[in-house]
Design a protein around this motif. Sequence first.
Motif, PDB file in Angstrom:
ATOM      1  N   SER A  10       0.826  -1.219   0.000  1.00  0.00           N
ATOM      2  CA  SER A  10       0.000   0.000   0.000  1.00  0.00           C
ATOM      3  C   SER A  10       0.852   1.256   0.000  1.00  0.00           C
ATOM      4  CB  SER A  10      -0.911   0.025   1.236  1.00  0.00           C
ATOM      5  OG  SER A  10      -1.603   1.265   1.270  1.00  0.00           O
ATOM      6  N   ARG A  12      -0.235   3.948   1.148  1.00  0.00           N
ATOM      7  CA  ARG A  12      -0.620   4.706   2.345  1.00  0.00           C
ATOM      8  C   ARG A  12       0.055   4.077   3.564  1.00  0.00           C
ATOM      9  NH1 ARG A  12      -7.080   4.147   1.845  1.00  0.00           N
ATOM     10  NH2 ARG A  12      -7.577   6.004   0.659  1.00  0.00           N
ATOM     11  N   GLY A  15      -2.507   3.096   6.144  1.00  0.00           N
ATOM     12  CA  GLY A  15      -3.766   2.641   5.546  1.00  0.00           C
ATOM     13  C   GLY A  15      -4.264   1.341   6.155  1.00  0.00           C
ATOM     14  N   ASN A  16      -5.352   0.854   5.595  1.00  0.00           N
ATOM     15  CA  ASN A  16      -5.981  -0.378   6.102  1.00  0.00           C
ATOM     16  C   ASN A  16      -5.036  -1.573   5.992  1.00  0.00           C
ATOM     17  OD1 ASN A  16      -8.649   0.772   6.630  1.00  0.00           O
ATOM     18  ND2 ASN A  16      -8.672   1.117   4.421  1.00  0.00           N
ATOM     19  N   THR A  17      -4.331  -1.637   4.871  1.00  0.00           N
ATOM     20  CA  THR A  17      -3.397  -2.751   4.645  1.00  0.00           C
ATOM     21  C   THR A  17      -2.374  -2.818   5.767  1.00  0.00           C
ATOM     22  OG1 THR A  17      -3.642  -2.342   2.273  1.00  0.00           O
ATOM     23  CG2 THR A  17      -1.785  -3.711   2.937  1.00  0.00           C
ATOM     24  N   PRO A  85      -3.677  -3.240  -0.990  1.00  0.00           N
ATOM     25  CA  PRO A  85      -5.041  -2.840  -1.350  1.00  0.00           C
ATOM     26  C   PRO A  85      -5.350  -3.365  -2.751  1.00  0.00           C
ATOM     27  CG  PRO A  85      -3.526  -0.984  -1.602  1.00  0.00           C
ATOM     28  CD  PRO A  85      -2.710  -2.149  -1.119  1.00  0.00           C
ATOM     29  N   VAL A  86      -6.608  -3.578  -3.037  1.00  0.00           N
ATOM     30  CA  VAL A  86      -6.989  -3.956  -4.406  1.00  0.00           C
ATOM     31  C   VAL A  86      -7.136  -2.670  -5.221  1.00  0.00           C
ATOM     32  CG1 VAL A  86      -8.860  -4.920  -5.816  1.00  0.00           C
ATOM     33  CG2 VAL A  86      -8.051  -6.157  -3.800  1.00  0.00           C
ATOM     34  N   PHE A  88      -8.133  -1.498  -8.952  1.00  0.00           N
ATOM     35  CA  PHE A  88      -8.727  -1.947 -10.211  1.00  0.00           C
ATOM     36  C   PHE A  88      -8.597  -3.465 -10.378  1.00  0.00           C
ATOM     37  CE2 PHE A  88      -7.967   2.600 -11.632  1.00  0.00           C
ATOM     38  CZ  PHE A  88      -9.300   2.947 -11.488  1.00  0.00           C
ATOM     39  N   HIS A  89      -9.085  -4.170  -9.354  1.00  0.00           N
ATOM     40  CA  HIS A  89      -9.150  -5.642  -9.339  1.00  0.00           C
ATOM     41  C   HIS A  89      -7.776  -6.317  -9.332  1.00  0.00           C
ATOM     42  CE1 HIS A  89     -13.601  -5.953 -10.720  1.00  0.00           C
ATOM     43  NE2 HIS A  89     -13.370  -4.792 -10.112  1.00  0.00           N
ATOM     44  N   SER A 132      -7.049  -5.667   1.033  1.00  0.00           N
ATOM     45  CA  SER A 132      -7.995  -4.670   1.520  1.00  0.00           C
ATOM     46  C   SER A 132      -8.732  -4.069   0.326  1.00  0.00           C
ATOM     47  CB  SER A 132      -7.205  -3.588   2.271  1.00  0.00           C
ATOM     48  OG  SER A 132      -8.076  -2.609   2.733  1.00  0.00           O
ATOM     49  N   LEU A 133     -10.065  -4.008   0.433  1.00  0.00           N
ATOM     50  CA  LEU A 133     -10.875  -3.523  -0.701  1.00  0.00           C
ATOM     51  C   LEU A 133     -11.869  -2.460  -0.243  1.00  0.00           C
ATOM     52  CD1 LEU A 133     -10.971  -6.943  -0.769  1.00  0.00           C
ATOM     53  CD2 LEU A 133     -12.166  -6.462  -2.863  1.00  0.00           C
ATOM     54  N   GLY A 134     -12.227  -1.584  -1.154  1.00  0.00           N
ATOM     55  CA  GLY A 134     -13.273  -0.618  -0.867  1.00  0.00           C
ATOM     56  C   GLY A 134     -14.648  -1.222  -1.051  1.00  0.00           C
ATOM     57  N   SER A 135     -14.779  -2.125  -1.994  1.00  0.00           N
ATOM     58  CA  SER A 135     -16.072  -2.711  -2.345  1.00  0.00           C
ATOM     59  C   SER A 135     -16.622  -3.601  -1.235  1.00  0.00           C
ATOM     60  CB  SER A 135     -15.890  -3.531  -3.630  1.00  0.00           C
ATOM     61  OG  SER A 135     -17.027  -4.311  -3.866  1.00  0.00           O
ATOM     62  N   ASP A 140     -14.027  -8.438  -6.346  1.00  0.00           N
ATOM     63  CA  ASP A 140     -13.000  -7.564  -6.932  1.00  0.00           C
ATOM     64  C   ASP A 140     -11.592  -8.107  -6.694  1.00  0.00           C
ATOM     65  OD1 ASP A 140     -15.179  -5.981  -7.427  1.00  0.00           O
ATOM     66  OD2 ASP A 140     -14.203  -4.099  -6.861  1.00  0.00           O
ATOM     67  N   LEU A 169     -13.681  -1.208   2.922  1.00  0.00           N
ATOM     68  CA  LEU A 169     -12.679  -0.348   3.562  1.00  0.00           C
ATOM     69  C   LEU A 169     -12.253   0.709   2.544  1.00  0.00           C
ATOM     70  CD1 LEU A 169     -10.586  -3.111   5.386  1.00  0.00           C
ATOM     71  CD2 LEU A 169     -12.331  -1.607   6.382  1.00  0.00           C
TER      72      LEU A 169
HETATM   73  C1  FMN Z   1      -6.443   3.455  -7.761  1.00  0.00           C
HETATM   74  C2  FMN Z   1      -7.404   2.744  -6.874  1.00  0.00           C
HETATM   75  C3  FMN Z   1      -8.121   1.682  -7.388  1.00  0.00           C
HETATM   76  C4  FMN Z   1      -8.994   0.969  -6.567  1.00  0.00           C
HETATM   77  N1  FMN Z   1      -9.675  -0.089  -7.096  1.00  0.00           N
HETATM   78  C5  FMN Z   1     -10.508  -0.815  -6.302  1.00  0.00           C
HETATM   79  C6  FMN Z   1     -11.205  -1.947  -6.824  1.00  0.00           C
HETATM   80  O1  FMN Z   1     -11.069  -2.341  -7.982  1.00  0.00           O
HETATM   81  N2  FMN Z   1     -12.046  -2.616  -5.993  1.00  0.00           N
HETATM   82  C7  FMN Z   1     -12.226  -2.247  -4.688  1.00  0.00           C
HETATM   83  O2  FMN Z   1     -12.979  -2.909  -3.972  1.00  0.00           O
HETATM   84  N3  FMN Z   1     -11.552  -1.188  -4.161  1.00  0.00           N
HETATM   85  C8  FMN Z   1     -10.694  -0.465  -4.928  1.00  0.00           C
HETATM   86  N4  FMN Z   1     -10.006   0.603  -4.410  1.00  0.00           N
HETATM   87  C9  FMN Z   1     -10.153   0.914  -2.962  1.00  0.00           C
HETATM   88  C10 FMN Z   1      -9.010   0.342  -2.114  1.00  0.00           C
HETATM   89  O3  FMN Z   1      -8.722  -0.987  -2.450  1.00  0.00           O
HETATM   90  C11 FMN Z   1      -9.403   0.350  -0.618  1.00  0.00           C
HETATM   91  O4  FMN Z   1      -9.784   1.630  -0.212  1.00  0.00           O
HETATM   92  C12 FMN Z   1      -8.313  -0.175   0.289  1.00  0.00           C
HETATM   93  O5  FMN Z   1      -8.868  -0.399   1.571  1.00  0.00           O
HETATM   94  C13 FMN Z   1      -7.141   0.786   0.429  1.00  0.00           C
HETATM   95  O6  FMN Z   1      -6.160   0.203   1.247  1.00  0.00           O
HETATM   96  P1  FMN Z   1      -5.070   1.111   1.994  1.00  0.00           P
HETATM   97  O7  FMN Z   1      -5.800   1.953   3.001  1.00  0.00           O
HETATM   98  O8  FMN Z   1      -4.132   0.157   2.611  1.00  0.00           O
HETATM   99  O9  FMN Z   1      -4.386   1.924   0.930  1.00  0.00           O
HETATM  100  C14 FMN Z   1      -9.151   1.345  -5.191  1.00  0.00           C
HETATM  101  C15 FMN Z   1      -8.429   2.437  -4.701  1.00  0.00           C
HETATM  102  C16 FMN Z   1      -7.576   3.130  -5.521  1.00  0.00           C
HETATM  103  C17 FMN Z   1      -6.806   4.305  -4.946  1.00  0.00           C
END
Ligand code: FMN
Length: 221
Positions: A10, A12, A15-17, A85-86, A88-89, A132-135, A140, A169
């Motif tokens: 990550s 960050r 960050g979450n990771t 973090p994920v 774009f998949h 770690s994913l946002g979705s 993803d 996340l």
């Molecule tokens: C460039 C970019 C692309 C991302 N693509 C995805 C995605 O494809 N699917 C998803 O679920 N989250 C996606 N996210 C969200 C991150 O995976 C998520 O917020 C993650 O928890 C971030 O981890 P971190 O805090 O360790 O950086 C994306 C974030 C960024 C900045």
Amino acid sequence: MKKIVAFNGSPRPAGNTSHLLSKFIEGANENQIEIEVLHPQRLNLEYCTGCLRCNVLRRCSIRDDDWAEVSSKIVNADVLVFAAPVYFHHVPAPMKAMLDRFRSFINVQITETGLIHTPWHTWNKDFVLILSLGSSDAVDADPVIELFRYMTSILGENNRLHIITATRLAVVKQVIKTEEELRELYQKMRLSPQLAPVDFLRNQELLEACRELGAKIARRI
Ligand SMILES: Cc1cc2nc3c(=O)[nH]c(=O)nc-3n(C[C@H](O)[C@H](O)[C@H](O)COP(=O)(O)O)c2cc1C
């Protein structure tokens, strides 16, 4: 002493990771074990050029970057952790660039029906994937999981893969937010505040799952 090499992919730092990985390390540290954390984005690693000379040289042909040192740490580790973090998949680009260099760990032979992969070293490692994913939907992460299933298998049939996917996340440090902080965040994000207690508990469970996995793997090796 047994050794864990962990890659934090990550960008960050807090960050979450990083929090999920810290919990894994906390668990592993309950045992006598050496742990090193590396950040692919801070390493000086060239991209694979596809020269394929590794198929003969038994090492990567690129010599003027950090790969010689990093690859020796990888080969000598008992456990390899990939936390990311994920994006774009997939994993973020610096980690993917590093994974491409893993091509130099194997001989690839092309046959009429497919490829035969023969690793240069005997691999018998635990691979840990912490994503770690946002979705809200872990789908993803499927391309990353598929890649790691493939990599762990071609690097040696005795390798083991352990996976933790942490969903919903989207915001930095979300995994360590209190229930109240999540409620405020969800109001701003126009998400139902009713999700806050559910997600808070789930985040605690995820962090605990990382700690338990670290402890379990470090105990066993
Ligand atoms: C460039 C970019 C692309 C991302 N693509 C995805 C995605 O494809 N699917 C998803 O679920 N989250 C996606 N996210 C969200 C991150 O995976 C998520 O917020 C993650 O928890 C971030 O981890 P971190 O805090 O360790 O950086 C994306 C974030 C960024 C900045």
